[in-house]
Enzyme design. Structure first.
Site, PDB file in Angstrom:
ATOM      1  N   SER A 143       0.964  -1.248   0.020  1.00 27.86           N
ATOM      2  CA  SER A 143      -0.124   0.104   0.110  1.00 27.86           C
ATOM      3  C   SER A 143       0.995   1.341  -0.103  1.00 27.86           C
ATOM      4  O   SER A 143       1.919   1.148   0.644  1.00 27.86           O
ATOM      5  CB  SER A 143      -0.821   0.054   1.288  1.00 27.86           C
ATOM      6  N   TYR A 155      -1.583   0.242  10.224  1.00 26.02           N
ATOM      7  CA  TYR A 155      -1.707  -0.159   8.710  1.00 26.02           C
ATOM      8  C   TYR A 155      -0.383   0.135   8.084  1.00 26.02           C
ATOM      9  O   TYR A 155       0.356  -0.736   7.403  1.00 26.02           O
ATOM     10  CB  TYR A 155      -2.816   0.185   8.198  1.00 26.02           C
ATOM     11  N   LYS A 159       2.652  -2.269   6.512  1.00 23.90           N
ATOM     12  CA  LYS A 159       2.844  -2.297   4.887  1.00 23.90           C
ATOM     13  C   LYS A 159       4.424  -2.084   4.923  1.00 23.90           C
ATOM     14  O   LYS A 159       5.024  -2.613   3.747  1.00 23.90           O
ATOM     15  CB  LYS A 159       1.885  -1.332   4.234  1.00 23.90           C
TER      16      LYS A 159
END
Length: 249
Positions: A143, A155, A159
């Site tokens: 991402s 998150y 990633k």
């Protein structure tokens, strides 16, 4: 019928995973698919079967080693090999947007597991088969958030770690014939919209140079290339699919 490759895909029941599965089946690959939702997985498996594809499915939590182990085992029992792996499993556990100071331990751990541990166990289980065969392709789905994302630090961090894992594996396994790369999507219509934040995707599209959000097929395009023999001399690379934004990623 002869199939060119046997490809494993995690989270194949979601919009992005399903698009990748249908694309790779359409170019002649046999597929071993995983998703935590049996109904979603069954829909994809049935659709590919109806189109004449060669496919098997195994429902299970992609963060669990047992799921990865059983999917690899099923693929080897049916086709005798594993040629490629696409790690699609990922996302945010708990609320989508949480300031760092409010993030709880459970959502942190679950999000890291979903984005990083899932890739680790699948890479290890599938990688052992590829190492024995001295060849294979691994594509992780990252991402653009890996470079830093407000209110999604768990998150973004997971990633970023996936990016590092990709490059570490690429360096270690290149001498044994395995290419490891990562696709870096920007906002993709069905992924963020499914969390009830579709307006954010529209805003992102309004501000990127190409003026459109990612569709799942845009990610499938990138994966198809990285799984194919056209990418045989590419490893340890990040292919960003973000409408012209984030050119430095």
């Amino acid at each position: 019928m002869k199939f060119d490759k046997v490809v494993l895909i995690s989270a194949a029941g979601g919009p992005m995973g399903a698009a990748i599965a249908h694309r790779l089946s359409s170019v002649g690959y046999a597929l071993a698919l995983n998703d935590r939702s049996l109904p979603r997985l069954t829909t994809v498996v049935d659709s590919i079967t109806e189109d004449g594809g060669e496919v098997l499915g195994l429902a299970g939590d992609a963060t669990m080693r047992s799921t990865a182990h059983e999917l690899v085992k099923a693929a080897v029992q049916r086709w005798g090999r594993v040629d490629a792996l696409v790690n699609v499993a990922g996302g945010v556990r708990g609320p989508l947007n949480v300031p760092l100071e409010d993030l709880n331990d459970e959502d942190w751990a679950a999000t890291v597991d979903l984005n990083l541990t899932s890739a680790f166990v699948f890479m290890q289980e599938a990688g052992r088969v590829m190492l024995s065969a001295r060849g294979g392709k691994i594509v992780n789905i990252g991402s653009t958030s890996w470079s830093g994302s407000p209110d999604r630090s768990h998150y973004a961090a997971s990633k970023a770690a996936l990016f590092a894992l990709t490059r570490s594996a690429a360096t270690q396994w290149a001498p044994r014939g395995i290419n490891v790369n990562i696709v870096i999507p920007g906002a993709t219509v069905t992924t963020v919209a499914d969390r009830g934040d579709g307006t954010w995707v529209d805003d992102w599209a309004d501000h990127n140079p190409l003026g459109r959000p990612n569709q799942p097929d845009d990610i499938a395009d990138a994966v198809e290339f990285l799984v194919s023999e056209s990418s045989r001399n590419i490893s340890g690379q990040a292919l960003t699919v973000a409408g012209g934004l984030n050119p430095s990623l």
